[in-house]
Design a protein around this motif. Structure first.
Motif, mmCIF file in Angstrom:
data_model
loop_
_atom_site.group_PDB
_atom_site.id
_atom_site.type_symbol
_atom_site.label_atom_id
_atom_site.label_comp_id
_atom_site.label_asym_id
_atom_site.label_seq_id
_atom_site.Cartn_x
_atom_site.Cartn_y
_atom_site.Cartn_z
ATOM 1 N N ALA A 54 -40.674 -0.609 8.336
ATOM 2 C CA ALA A 54 -39.514 0.025 7.698
ATOM 3 C C ALA A 54 -39.931 0.720 6.408
ATOM 4 O O ALA A 54 -39.498 1.840 6.129
ATOM 5 N N ILE A 55 -40.776 0.071 5.627
ATOM 6 C CA ILE A 55 -41.247 0.682 4.371
ATOM 7 C C ILE A 55 -42.013 1.969 4.661
ATOM 8 O O ILE A 55 -41.766 2.999 4.035
ATOM 9 N N VAL A 56 -42.935 1.911 5.605
ATOM 10 C CA VAL A 56 -43.737 3.093 5.936
ATOM 11 C C VAL A 56 -42.837 4.224 6.423
ATOM 12 O O VAL A 56 -42.990 5.375 6.004
ATOM 13 N N LEU A 57 -41.891 3.911 7.281
ATOM 14 C CA LEU A 57 -41.003 4.942 7.817
ATOM 15 C C LEU A 57 -40.156 5.576 6.720
ATOM 16 O O LEU A 57 -40.130 6.799 6.572
ATOM 17 N N VAL A 58 -39.486 4.761 5.934
ATOM 18 C CA VAL A 58 -38.590 5.295 4.892
ATOM 19 C C VAL A 58 -39.389 6.006 3.805
ATOM 20 O O VAL A 58 -38.984 7.070 3.329
ATOM 21 N N ALA A 59 -40.517 5.443 3.416
ATOM 22 C CA ALA A 59 -41.340 6.085 2.384
ATOM 23 C C ALA A 59 -41.870 7.432 2.871
ATOM 24 O O ALA A 59 -41.893 8.406 2.116
ATOM 25 N N THR A 60 -42.274 7.486 4.138
ATOM 26 C CA THR A 60 -42.755 8.747 4.703
ATOM 27 C C THR A 60 -41.648 9.788 4.720
ATOM 28 O O THR A 60 -41.875 10.952 4.375
ATOM 29 N N LEU A 61 -40.460 9.370 5.102
ATOM 30 C CA LEU A 61 -39.323 10.293 5.102
ATOM 31 C C LEU A 61 -38.957 10.751 3.694
ATOM 32 O O LEU A 61 -38.335 11.784 3.511
ATOM 33 N N SER A 62 -39.377 9.960 2.697
ATOM 34 C CA SER A 62 -39.133 10.300 1.295
ATOM 35 C C SER A 62 -40.330 11.023 0.673
ATOM 36 O O SER A 62 -40.460 11.075 -0.541
ATOM 37 N N ASN A 63 -41.205 11.545 1.530
ATOM 38 C CA ASN A 63 -42.364 12.357 1.125
ATOM 39 C C ASN A 63 -43.508 11.577 0.495
ATOM 40 O O ASN A 63 -44.310 12.173 -0.235
ATOM 41 N N ALA A 64 -43.613 10.285 0.750
ATOM 42 C CA ALA A 64 -44.799 9.551 0.318
ATOM 43 C C ALA A 64 -45.947 9.982 1.228
ATOM 44 O O ALA A 64 -45.803 9.991 2.447
ATOM 45 N N ASP A 65 -47.066 10.357 0.629
ATOM 46 C CA ASP A 65 -48.178 10.938 1.388
ATOM 47 C C ASP A 65 -49.321 9.980 1.676
ATOM 48 O O ASP A 65 -50.174 10.270 2.503
ATOM 49 N N ASP A 66 -49.402 8.872 0.958
ATOM 50 C CA ASP A 66 -50.508 7.941 1.186
ATOM 51 C C ASP A 66 -50.029 6.509 0.962
ATOM 52 O O ASP A 66 -48.886 6.266 0.598
ATOM 53 N N TRP A 67 -50.943 5.562 1.197
ATOM 54 C CA TRP A 67 -50.582 4.138 1.119
ATOM 55 C C TRP A 67 -50.153 3.741 -0.280
ATOM 56 O O TRP A 67 -49.230 2.927 -0.445
ATOM 57 N N ILE A 68 -50.776 4.297 -1.289
ATOM 58 C CA ILE A 68 -50.420 3.962 -2.668
ATOM 59 C C ILE A 68 -49.005 4.431 -2.979
ATOM 60 O O ILE A 68 -48.204 3.685 -3.559
ATOM 61 N N GLU A 69 -48.671 5.643 -2.580
ATOM 62 C CA GLU A 69 -47.316 6.153 -2.806
ATOM 63 C C GLU A 69 -46.278 5.322 -2.045
ATOM 64 O O GLU A 69 -45.182 5.088 -2.540
ATOM 65 N N MET A 70 -46.629 4.887 -0.841
ATOM 66 C CA MET A 70 -45.706 4.057 -0.060
ATOM 67 C C MET A 70 -45.483 2.707 -0.733
ATOM 68 O O MET A 70 -44.365 2.210 -0.788
#
Length: 90
Positions: free
Chosen positions: A29-45
């Protein structure tokens, strides 16, 4: 969102149960929502999860707090590409 979260529970978690601090559902869920919020890498997520953990707790448990970028990377690396593709299609 509820339908997606229910679907996430059916994905097999192949990690050793004794070593697991974060549910697979929470990580996905974190990876999906963070990606949809334009997080580009693991640190941003991981930063996204930390900054929005109160909001995320409306949907996922986060029993042991936010997930580290190393854990996100390691767990996501264990999933098959087919599972990830299905996740993004949902």
């Amino acid at each position: 969102m509820e339908e997606l979260l229910q679907w996430l529970e059916y994905i097999e978690d192949k990690r050793q149960e004794k070593k697991v601090r974060h549910k697979l559902k929470d990580i996905l869920a974190i990876v999906l929502v963070a990606t949809l919020s334009n997080a580009d890498d693991w640190i941003e997520m991981a930063l996204f999860a930390e900054n929005f953990q109160d909001y995320l707790r409306n949907y996922i448990e986060l029993k042991n707090g936010p997930v580290s970028h190393d854990t996100l990377r390691r767990v996501m690396g264990t999933l098959s590409p087919d599972v990830l593709q299905q996740l993004y299609v949902k």
